[in-house]
Write a protein that holds these residues in place. Structure first.
Motif, PDB file in Angstrom:
ATOM      1  N   ARG A  15       0.840  -1.196   0.000  1.00 19.58           N
ATOM      2  CA  ARG A  15       0.000   0.000   0.000  1.00 19.58           C
ATOM      3  C   ARG A  15       0.874   1.245   0.000  1.00 19.58           C
ATOM      4  N   SER A  16       0.342   2.348  -0.490  1.00 21.44           N
ATOM      5  CA  SER A  16       1.096   3.603  -0.447  1.00 21.44           C
ATOM      6  C   SER A  16       1.188   4.124   0.983  1.00 21.44           C
ATOM      7  N   ASP A  17       0.133   3.950   1.767  1.00 20.33           N
ATOM      8  CA  ASP A  17       0.149   4.320   3.180  1.00 20.33           C
ATOM      9  C   ASP A  17       0.542   3.076   3.968  1.00 20.33           C
ATOM     10  N   LYS A  18       1.717   3.077   4.547  1.00 18.64           N
ATOM     11  CA  LYS A  18       2.270   1.889   5.198  1.00 18.64           C
ATOM     12  C   LYS A  18       1.770   1.673   6.623  1.00 18.64           C
ATOM     13  N   LYS A  19       0.914   2.566   7.115  1.00 16.38           N
ATOM     14  CA  LYS A  19       0.424   2.413   8.484  1.00 16.38           C
ATOM     15  C   LYS A  19      -0.356   1.113   8.623  1.00 16.38           C
ATOM     16  N   PRO A  20      -0.130   0.387   9.715  1.00 18.35           N
ATOM     17  CA  PRO A  20      -0.836  -0.881   9.894  1.00 18.35           C
ATOM     18  C   PRO A  20      -2.318  -0.686  10.185  1.00 18.35           C
ATOM     19  N   ILE A  21      -3.106  -1.635   9.726  1.00 19.78           N
ATOM     20  CA  ILE A  21      -4.539  -1.658  10.006  1.00 19.78           C
ATOM     21  C   ILE A  21      -4.875  -3.053  10.541  1.00 19.78           C
ATOM     22  N   ALA A  22      -6.041  -3.197  11.127  1.00 21.03           N
ATOM     23  CA  ALA A  22      -6.401  -4.443  11.798  1.00 21.03           C
ATOM     24  C   ALA A  22      -6.310  -5.658  10.874  1.00 21.03           C
ATOM     25  N   VAL A  38      -7.074  -3.232  19.862  1.00 22.67           N
ATOM     26  CA  VAL A  38      -5.989  -3.520  18.927  1.00 22.67           C
ATOM     27  C   VAL A  38      -5.201  -2.228  18.781  1.00 22.67           C
ATOM     28  N   ILE A  39      -3.946  -2.269  19.194  1.00 22.89           N
ATOM     29  CA  ILE A  39      -3.105  -1.072  19.230  1.00 22.89           C
ATOM     30  C   ILE A  39      -1.835  -1.335  18.439  1.00 22.89           C
ATOM     31  N   PHE A  40      -1.478  -0.389  17.577  1.00 21.53           N
ATOM     32  CA  PHE A  40      -0.259  -0.477  16.789  1.00 21.53           C
ATOM     33  C   PHE A  40       0.668   0.677  17.165  1.00 21.53           C
ATOM     34  N   LEU A  41       1.968   0.432  17.113  1.00 23.96           N
ATOM     35  CA  LEU A  41       2.981   1.477  17.202  1.00 23.96           C
ATOM     36  C   LEU A  41       3.615   1.566  15.823  1.00 23.96           C
ATOM     37  N   TYR A  42       3.726   2.771  15.286  1.00 21.22           N
ATOM     38  CA  TYR A  42       4.204   2.960  13.917  1.00 21.22           C
ATOM     39  C   TYR A  42       5.190   4.110  13.890  1.00 21.22           C
ATOM     40  N   ARG A  43       6.327   3.881  13.239  1.00 22.00           N
ATOM     41  CA  ARG A  43       7.320   4.945  13.064  1.00 22.00           C
ATOM     42  C   ARG A  43       7.578   5.126  11.579  1.00 22.00           C
ATOM     43  N   GLU A  44       7.270   6.327  11.067  1.00 19.77           N
ATOM     44  CA  GLU A  44       7.440   6.619   9.636  1.00 19.77           C
ATOM     45  C   GLU A  44       8.885   6.442   9.208  1.00 19.77           C
ATOM     46  N   GLU A  45       9.818   6.802  10.074  1.00 19.39           N
ATOM     47  CA  GLU A  45      11.241   6.700   9.757  1.00 19.39           C
ATOM     48  C   GLU A  45      11.627   5.272   9.364  1.00 19.39           C
ATOM     49  N   MET A  46      10.978   4.289   9.953  1.00 20.02           N
ATOM     50  CA  MET A  46      11.296   2.887   9.669  1.00 20.02           C
ATOM     51  C   MET A  46      10.705   2.412   8.338  1.00 20.02           C
ATOM     52  N   ASN A  47       9.858   3.226   7.722  1.00 17.59           N
ATOM     53  CA  ASN A  47       9.226   2.851   6.455  1.00 17.59           C
ATOM     54  C   ASN A  47       9.650   3.738   5.307  1.00 17.59           C
ATOM     55  N   GLY A  48      10.787   4.395   5.448  1.00 21.35           N
ATOM     56  CA  GLY A  48      11.365   5.137   4.342  1.00 21.35           C
ATOM     57  C   GLY A  48      10.742   6.486   4.045  1.00 21.35           C
ATOM     58  N   VAL A  49       9.969   7.058   4.966  1.00 23.69           N
ATOM     59  CA  VAL A  49       9.403   8.393   4.755  1.00 23.69           C
ATOM     60  C   VAL A  49      10.541   9.396   4.935  1.00 23.69           C
ATOM     61  N   LEU A  50      10.860  10.137   3.883  1.00 23.51           N
ATOM     62  CA  LEU A  50      12.057  10.970   3.882  1.00 23.51           C
ATOM     63  C   LEU A  50      12.008  12.124   4.875  1.00 23.51           C
ATOM     64  N   ASP A  51      10.853  12.757   5.044  1.00 22.40           N
ATOM     65  CA  ASP A  51      10.780  13.911   5.943  1.00 22.40           C
ATOM     66  C   ASP A  51      10.231  13.539   7.326  1.00 22.40           C
ATOM     67  N   ALA A  52      10.374  12.287   7.715  1.00 25.07           N
ATOM     68  CA  ALA A  52       9.848  11.821   9.000  1.00 25.07           C
ATOM     69  C   ALA A  52      10.683  12.372  10.157  1.00 25.07           C
ATOM     70  N   ASN A  53      10.021  12.713  11.237  1.00 24.57           N
ATOM     71  CA  ASN A  53      10.704  13.127  12.451  1.00 24.57           C
ATOM     72  C   ASN A  53      11.174  11.858  13.155  1.00 24.57           C
ATOM     73  N   PRO A  54      12.490  11.672  13.330  1.00 25.45           N
ATOM     74  CA  PRO A  54      12.984  10.448  13.969  1.00 25.45           C
ATOM     75  C   PRO A  54      12.637  10.365  15.453  1.00 25.45           C
ATOM     76  N   ASN A  55      12.117  11.443  16.023  1.00 24.35           N
ATOM     77  CA  ASN A  55      11.787  11.486  17.444  1.00 24.35           C
ATOM     78  C   ASN A  55      10.301  11.303  17.710  1.00 24.35           C
ATOM     79  N   GLU A  56       9.560  10.825  16.721  1.00 22.34           N
ATOM     80  CA  GLU A  56       8.132  10.629  16.957  1.00 22.34           C
ATOM     81  C   GLU A  56       7.657   9.282  16.438  1.00 22.34           C
ATOM     82  N   ALA A  57       6.570   8.843  17.022  1.00 23.60           N
ATOM     83  CA  ALA A  57       5.919   7.597  16.632  1.00 23.60           C
ATOM     84  C   ALA A  57       4.413   7.844  16.648  1.00 23.60           C
TER      85      ALA A  57
END
Length: 102
Positions: A15-22, A38-57
């Motif tokens: 998918r273009s949006d890599k955020k996990p869904i149920a 059902v709770i997910f933790l997602y970090r954009e930095e780990m999925n190749g988003v170039l302008d992701a803040n490495p200090n957020e999830a």
């Protein structure tokens, strides 16, 4: 309380949006029926988003039998491997203009 950790299937990689869904949970049919939350933790930095803040999830609550669902931004302290209440701004390198000598 029972906390279960589950593996995600690879559908989110397509998918273009890599955020996990149920439905990304392995064997998700039974998980969705039995889980109170059902709770997910997602970090954009780990999925190749170039302008992701490495200090957020993202804390993504996709199912909550007795509460709200949604997405919240939380902090990630990679140095200590822990999540925090609020993210810090990304470290920015600033270029200073040279002082003019008179």
């Amino acid at each position: 309380a029972v906390v279960a950790v589950a593996q995600l299937n690879r559908d989110s990689k397509n998918r273009s949006d890599k955020k996990p869904i149920a439905s990304d949970l392995e064997g998700s049919g039974q998980w969705g029926k039995d889980a109170d939350a059902v709770i997910f933790l997602y970090r954009e930095e780990m999925n190749g988003v170039l302008d992701a803040n490495p200090n957020e999830a993202k804390l993504i609550i996709s199912r909550a039998r007795n509460g709200p669902i949604g997405e919240w931004t939380i902090g990630w302290d990679g140095r200590h491997g822990q999540f925090t209440d609020e993210p810090k701004p990304p470290l920015m390198l600033v270029q200073f203009e040279p002082l003019l000598s008179v």
